[in-house]
Design an enzyme around this catalytic site. Structure first.
Site, PDB file in Angstrom:
ATOM      1  N   TRP A 101      38.978  41.936  36.777  1.00  0.00           N
ATOM      2  CA  TRP A 101      39.572  40.444  37.142  1.00  0.00           C
ATOM      3  C   TRP A 101      38.869  39.552  37.724  1.00  0.00           C
ATOM      4  O   TRP A 101      38.800  38.255  37.417  1.00  0.00           O
ATOM      5  CB  TRP A 101      40.911  41.056  38.014  1.00  0.00           C
ATOM      6  CG  TRP A 101      42.038  41.614  37.237  1.00  0.00           C
ATOM      7  CD1 TRP A 101      42.459  42.738  37.235  1.00  0.00           C
ATOM      8  CD2 TRP A 101      42.722  41.246  36.088  1.00  0.00           C
ATOM      9  NE1 TRP A 101      43.320  43.474  36.455  1.00  0.00           N
ATOM     10  CE2 TRP A 101      43.670  42.075  35.743  1.00  0.00           C
ATOM     11  CE3 TRP A 101      42.747  39.868  35.644  1.00  0.00           C
ATOM     12  CZ2 TRP A 101      44.561  41.907  34.676  1.00  0.00           C
ATOM     13  CZ3 TRP A 101      43.549  39.812  34.434  1.00  0.00           C
ATOM     14  CH2 TRP A 101      44.426  40.758  34.058  1.00  0.00           C
ATOM     15  N   ASP A 170      41.837  36.792  45.117  1.00  0.00           N
ATOM     16  CA  ASP A 170      42.933  37.000  44.253  1.00  0.00           C
ATOM     17  C   ASP A 170      43.557  38.270  44.731  1.00  0.00           C
ATOM     18  O   ASP A 170      42.819  39.619  44.969  1.00  0.00           O
ATOM     19  CB  ASP A 170      42.405  37.369  42.925  1.00  0.00           C
ATOM     20  CG  ASP A 170      43.280  38.018  41.875  1.00  0.00           C
ATOM     21  OD1 ASP A 170      44.510  38.100  42.225  1.00  0.00           O
ATOM     22  OD2 ASP A 170      42.825  38.205  40.715  1.00  0.00           O
ATOM     23  N   LYS A 194      53.555  42.300  40.598  1.00  0.00           N
ATOM     24  CA  LYS A 194      53.171  43.843  41.084  1.00  0.00           C
ATOM     25  C   LYS A 194      53.781  44.008  42.177  1.00  0.00           C
ATOM     26  O   LYS A 194      54.559  45.111  42.022  1.00  0.00           O
ATOM     27  CB  LYS A 194      51.646  43.560  41.236  1.00  0.00           C
ATOM     28  CG  LYS A 194      50.977  43.559  39.803  1.00  0.00           C
ATOM     29  CD  LYS A 194      49.660  43.108  39.775  1.00  0.00           C
ATOM     30  CE  LYS A 194      49.350  43.080  38.180  1.00  0.00           C
ATOM     31  NZ  LYS A 194      48.258  42.342  37.888  1.00  0.00           N
TER      32      LYS A 194
END
Ligand SMILES: *Cc1c(COP(=O)(O)O)cnc(C)c1O
Length: 356
Positions: A101, A170, A194
């Site tokens: 990511w 993030d 999530k």
């Protein structure tokens, strides 16, 4: 029958949230229509929307000068919006490359402006996050971007890094599961699918100072525009926000982020416990000090045995345990919506499978 869902995202939501949403689906609070049918300018929706923003701010303990926005496009659009809004001429940004990511965030930012890797764990195979003194921050750096938890590699920063520049984080896979250190952090973002609700939005917290600097951008790409319009500049993802509101309210009822962080650590301990007492039957590929609390990655001796583990677990009602397609292996995601009981069931299954 509902299964125990260890999927990495979208992911399991609290059953009572789903039941309440079902209950209200045809007639939201006496309006005679569903929340997905009403105007986003209606009083009923405006009230809901304002409450969600307020609850989100309370949960992360956002200081007065930190603003909140809900933006479509998930975390992936934030990979571009962060540099579009924050990078100015003559300035650069550092990216700590800790996994898939972080690498994606940096790749997108590099299309916007000059960025560099402040640390890169690629050669080590992404087994850990960097220590503070390993982070190289160049002069003229606007922000250091970190990924607090790497969802695919299963590693997390044990502490917020201490660096001389503002941190942009993030937090997609540990949003509301880790308190934010506002003394070091200028902006955090995460896809909500999530820990916090269905897919369809990113939640962003941003220091007001950074809005001042925002250059001229198309409206939707501008943080300032979202903040000025309280995330109602255009039609927001209303259903996502509505369900997220219910999840956030439950997190608050259960004691907020600190309580959820502790509960998540206990969940993770159960699964790492099963790994560690298996005498090598299950192996964790990551440095123990950097083990993720929300995404427990583990391997068995070979791909065939891993496939059998995943298949037999599914037959026992434990689903979503296959590792990310890019790395293989197994992964148990332990997000906010997953009950402690589901985690206990998995730990028992792991013990029993290893014995057999
Ligand atoms: C899932 C995830 C993303 C991507 O989120 P989208 O909302 O699908 O764009 C980005 N970063 C991290 C850490 C993630 O876990």
């Amino acid at each position: 029958m509902r299964v125990h869902n260890f999927g990495a995202g979208p992911s399991t939501l609290p059953l009572d949230v789903l039941e309440e949403a079902r209950e209200e689906f045809l007639d939201y609070q006496g309006s005679g229509m569903s929340v997905i049918e009403m105007s986003h300018r209606s009083p009923a929706y405006q009230e809901l929307h304002a409450e969600v923003l307020a609850t989100a701010r309370r949960l992360v303990e956002a200081p007065e000068d930190v603003e909140v926005a809900i933006v479509q496009g998930g975390a992936s659009l934030q990979f571009a919006m962060v540099p579009l809004n924050l990078l100015e001429p003559e300035l650069t940004a550092g990216y700590a490359v800790t996994g898939t990511w972080a690498a994606k965030a940096m790749a997108d930012a590099s299309r916007v402006g000059p960025v560099y890797a402040a640390w890169d764990g690629t050669a080590e195979g992404f087994r850990r996050t960097p220590a503070d003194d390993e982070l190289v921050v160049h002069a003229g750096t606007r922000y250091l971007h970190i990924t607090t938890n790497e969802t695919i590699g299963g590693i997390r920063y044990p502490e917020w890094p201490r660096v001389a520049v503002p941190i942009v984080a993030d937090m997609s896979s540990d949003f509301m599961v880790r308190p934010v250190d506002w003394g070091r952090v200028a902006l955090v973002y995460g896809g909500v699918q999530k820990n916090l609700g269905p897919s369809g939005a990113a939640l962003v917290f941003i220091h007001r100072d950074l809005l001042e600097a925002t250059s001229e951008l198309p409206n939707y790409l501008s943080y300032r525009w979202h903040v000025e319009h309280r995330s109602l500049g255009n039609t927001p993802p209303m259903f996502t926000i509505y369900v997220m509101g219910k999840v956030l309210a439950r997190i608050e009822e259960r004691g907020g982020v600190a309580a959820l962080a502790e509960e998540t650590r206990r969940k993770a301990d159960l699964i790492y416990g099963a790994i560690d007492r298996s005498e090598g039957f299950y192996r964790s590929p990551v440095d123990p000090a950097h083990r993720s609390h929300t995404n427990v990655v583990f391997r068995l001796s070979d791909a065939e045995l891993e496939a059998r583990f995943v298949e037999e677990a599914a037959r026992a009602g434990l689903v979503g345990l296959r590792g990310h397609r890019s790395v293989g292996g197994c992964r148990a995601s332990l997000y906010a919506g997953l009950t402690f009981e589901s985690v206990e069931r998995l730990a028992e299954f792991m013990d029993e499978f290893a014995r057999r």
